[in-house]
Design a protein around this motif. Structure first.
Motif, short mmCIF file in Angstrom:
data_model
loop_
_atom_site.label_atom_id
_atom_site.label_comp_id
_atom_site.label_asym_id
_atom_site.label_seq_id
_atom_site.Cartn_x
_atom_site.Cartn_y
_atom_site.Cartn_z
N SER A 12 0.82 -1.21 0.00
CA SER A 12 0.00 0.00 0.00
C SER A 12 0.86 1.26 0.00
N SER A 13 1.81 1.33 -0.89
CA SER A 13 2.68 2.50 -0.92
C SER A 13 2.05 3.64 -1.70
N PRO A 14 2.06 4.87 -1.14
CA PRO A 14 1.57 6.03 -1.88
C PRO A 14 2.46 6.37 -3.07
N LYS A 15 3.67 5.81 -3.10
CA LYS A 15 4.59 6.09 -4.21
C LYS A 15 4.00 5.60 -5.54
N TYR A 16 3.16 4.56 -5.51
CA TYR A 16 2.58 4.04 -6.74
C TYR A 16 1.72 5.12 -7.40
N ASP A 17 0.91 5.80 -6.59
CA ASP A 17 0.07 6.87 -7.14
C ASP A 17 0.92 8.04 -7.64
N GLU A 18 2.03 8.30 -6.95
CA GLU A 18 2.93 9.36 -7.40
C GLU A 18 3.52 9.03 -8.76
N ILE A 19 3.91 7.78 -8.95
CA ILE A 19 4.47 7.37 -10.23
C ILE A 19 3.46 7.58 -11.35
N VAL A 20 2.23 7.12 -11.12
CA VAL A 20 1.18 7.26 -12.14
C VAL A 20 0.89 8.73 -12.42
N ALA A 21 0.80 9.53 -11.35
CA ALA A 21 0.53 10.95 -11.52
C ALA A 21 1.63 11.64 -12.32
N ASN A 22 2.87 11.29 -12.06
CA ASN A 22 3.99 11.89 -12.79
C ASN A 22 3.99 11.47 -14.25
N LEU A 23 3.65 10.21 -14.51
CA LEU A 23 3.56 9.75 -15.89
C LEU A 23 2.47 10.51 -16.64
N LYS A 24 1.34 10.73 -15.97
CA LYS A 24 0.25 11.49 -16.59
C LYS A 24 0.66 12.93 -16.83
N ALA A 25 1.36 13.50 -15.85
CA ALA A 25 1.79 14.89 -15.99
C ALA A 25 2.75 15.06 -17.16
N VAL A 26 3.61 14.09 -17.36
CA VAL A 26 4.57 14.14 -18.47
C VAL A 26 3.83 14.15 -19.80
N THR A 27 2.80 13.30 -19.94
CA THR A 27 2.07 13.26 -21.21
C THR A 27 1.37 14.58 -21.48
N GLN A 28 0.98 15.29 -20.42
CA GLN A 28 0.39 16.61 -20.61
C GLN A 28 1.43 17.61 -21.09
N VAL A 29 2.59 17.57 -20.43
CA VAL A 29 3.65 18.51 -20.78
C VAL A 29 4.13 18.30 -22.21
N THR A 30 4.20 17.03 -22.64
CA THR A 30 4.71 16.72 -23.97
C THR A 30 3.63 16.81 -25.04
#
Length: 601
Positions: free
Chosen positions: A468-486
């Motif tokens: 139950s690590s919150p890091k998993y959601d951080e990884i997904v959020a960052n991947l989503k943010a990258v697709t927005q930036v690019t």
């Protein structure tokens, strides 16, 4: 002070040795299970006797399994060259032995890897250009030959004598019905993360040797019995407090059916007296196994009830099931008394603290130090831009089996729900990691340094709790943010959706579920909003389901309509590309809510 240091050093050495032994066996559990299934099904006393197929049994037992162990042992020391020399060296102890040479393989495999490693350090840099292949092939071949001869004349007789002595000792303990006392040491050792060392390093080799003689072995059940852990978790379900009680049902399912025993260790650490329940359950379970002649054909790994039943010998099912049930009942009763007598106020931070303590103990059991400071490469996890090159995610643990498989499964599910269907999420052992560009490595904290050393060019994210690590959601959020930036088209469309104040953009024909975002800190608002919206739907005779869910718990598609406030919409936009969104100022009384109801089915 010196005495304490000596004891600590001795403990670390014992733990390191146990880990090394188990690390040679664990990657080969599948081969051991294959041998066990062939034996159980096709041997003369098996379910479907077949003389031709049964010819596989002895060669697999005496040659395949020891060679695989020797190969892995050599690879642990010196990659592929060490693996090859380790396998050649192991052949020396196999020849002429009438017993399965597992212990000999555990000696010769690492010895072969160590020998070729040292030989290369002395001579490899002195080889002239163009002669590298000749050196590599002949140095491995000659050294392997010499070690095989050494194994035949020296190591083989020593191992045979030692194995026979241990086998007789085990047989004697079983004959006087004292085997259950072994659980007095096994159960506390499991909580100290010596379970793999005891199970795979000691009990499995002895069990295979006993199976070759009698057709089954109770030794496979001593460490893998899920009964004691299940009883303790059931007691927490009924008499626990705080977050420990709430999380116990899920932990019980994972422990009993998934076979991941590590999950109940923090519960014992919260209340150390519960070790008495584990010991009593283990002793009573083993005693029951002995009474009814229970035994398995091969190792049950992981220690799941499913794996145990698949490996159960013909005619031993009642004894195996009885032993698991008795162990569960005894540990449940004792744990219940201990928990009911506990008058302390529940503290939800206790379980998290003990999970952190468990990780530190696990690191110590592997001869590592759990540092709170992450390697320099770990800083990448806080940089959204650094995720732009991620093409593959690998979850790595020490053995590459139980914990990494669970972590990879959880992360894979979140990645798929976020719309990244082509992004690979797999698991492996940390010592099998290969450095490459575009790689994101997720590890448990105590393995982060080793992972960074093996893959210096990869991104690294460390987690404390793989369930139950919150890091998993951080990884997904960052991947989503990258697709927005690019400038990803799908996500670019999602951004204005989240910010648009009207509902004209929503395709209500596609909507199958209405969702309100449930935050742990504001659960009441989401629940109330969901209830009020359901009332509006009922009055309008609309049937579309309405749910309150966490922001990471629904699929990224047009079938989901999410009603959020402007603040939550921004967070939603970096996670999802295809969901439909309606932004309202007030979840409880915004006039748009009635308009949304009118357009739904």
């Amino acid at each position: 002070m010196q005495d304490t240091q000596k004891k600590t050093s001795l403990k670390a050495r014992v733990q390191k040795l146990g880990t090394a032994l188990s690390s040679m066996v664990m990657p080969n559990i599948a081969a051991i299970i294959a041998w066990g299934l062939i034996t159980a099904i096709f041997m003369a006393q098996g379910w479907f006797p077949n003389a031709q197929i049964a010819k596989l049994i002895d060669p697999m037992l005496h040659y395949l399994l020891p060679l695989l162990i020797g190969y892995v042992g050599g690879r642990m020391v010196y990659d592929e060259r060490g693996a090859v020399v380790g396998a050649i060296s192991t052949m020396g102890v196999i020849v002429g032995a009438k017993i399965p040479m597992f212990l000999g393989a555990m000696i010769m495999g690492p010895l072969g890897g160590y020998a070729i490693k040292k030989f290369d350090q002395l001579f490899q840099e002195k080889i002239k250009s163009g002669f590298e292949m000749i050196y590599n092939n002949f140095s491995s071949g000659i050294l392997g030959m010499l070690l095989a001869i050494l194994g035949t004349y020296i190591v083989n007789p020593l191992v045979v004598g030692g194995s026979n002595l241990m086998s007789k000792g085990v047989d004697f303990i079983i004959s006087i019905h004292m085997l259950p006392l072994a659980n007095i040491f096994i159960e506390p050792a499991k909580v100290l993360f010596l379970n793999n060392a005891i199970g795979n390093g000691i009990l499995v080799p002895l069990g295979i040797q006993q199976t070759a003689q009698t057709g089954k072995s109770v030794l496979f059940l001593l460490e893998s019995n899920p009964g004691p852990g299940l009883g303790i978790l059931l007691a927490f379900m009924l008499f626990g407090k705080g977050s420990a009680k709430g999380s116990a049902p899920g932990a019980a399912i994972i422990q009993f059916f998934g076979g991941i025993h590590e999950i109940y260790f923090p519960y014992i650490l919260m209340k150390p007296s519960l070790i008495l329940a584990a010991i009593a359950g283990g002793v009573s379970g083993t005693f029951t196994f002995q009474i009814f002649g229970a035994g398995l054909k091969a190792a049950a790994s992981p220690g799941s009830i499913i794996a145990i039943l698949l490996m159960t010998a013909k005619g031993a099912y009642f004894g195996v099931i009885a032993g698991v049930v008795v162990a569960c009942i005894v540990s449940f009763l004792i744990a219940s008394v201990i928990l009911k007598a506990d008058k302390s106020t529940p503290d939800d931070s206790d379980l998290e603290a003990k999970q952190a303590q468990m990780q530190a103990m696990k690191a110590e059991s592997k001869g590592q130090t759990l540092s709170k400071e992450m390697p320099t490469s770990q800083a990448a996890e806080n940089s959204v831009e650094s995720y732009a090159s991620v093409k593959k995610i690998i979850f790595a643990c020490d053995a590459g089996m139980g914990s990494s498989a669970m972590g990879a499964s959880l992360l894979r599910d979140k990645v798929r729900k976020a719309g990244f269907k082509d992004l690979s999420v797999t698991n492996t052992a940390v010592n099998r990691l290969q450095d490459e560009q575009g790689l994101l490595v997720v590890t448990q904290a105590e393995l982060a340094e080793r992972a960074a050393q093996r893959t210096p060019n990869a991104m690294h994210v460390a987690v404390d709790n793989f369930l139950s690590s919150p890091k998993y959601d951080e990884i997904v959020a960052n991947l989503k943010a990258v697709t927005q930036v690019t400038g990803n088209a799908a996500v670019t469309k999602a951004t204005p959706k989240a910010q648009t104040p009207n509902i004209d953009h929503v395709d209500f024909a596609e909507v199958k579920t209405v969702n309100f975002i449930r935050h742990d800190q504001h659960m009441g608002t989401a629940t109330m909003a969901t209830s009020l919206f359901k009332e509006l739907m009922n009055k309008a005779n609309k049937t579309t389901p309405v749910k309150a869910v966490k922001i990471s718990d629904f699929d990224d598609n047009k079938e989901n309509l999410v009603i959020v406030t402007p603040a939550a919409a921004k967070n939603l936009a970096v996670r999802y590309s295809n969901i439909q969104v309606v932004v309202v100022k007030d979840l409880l009384k915004d006039e748009k809510l009635q308009e949304v109801v009118s357009k739904l089915k």
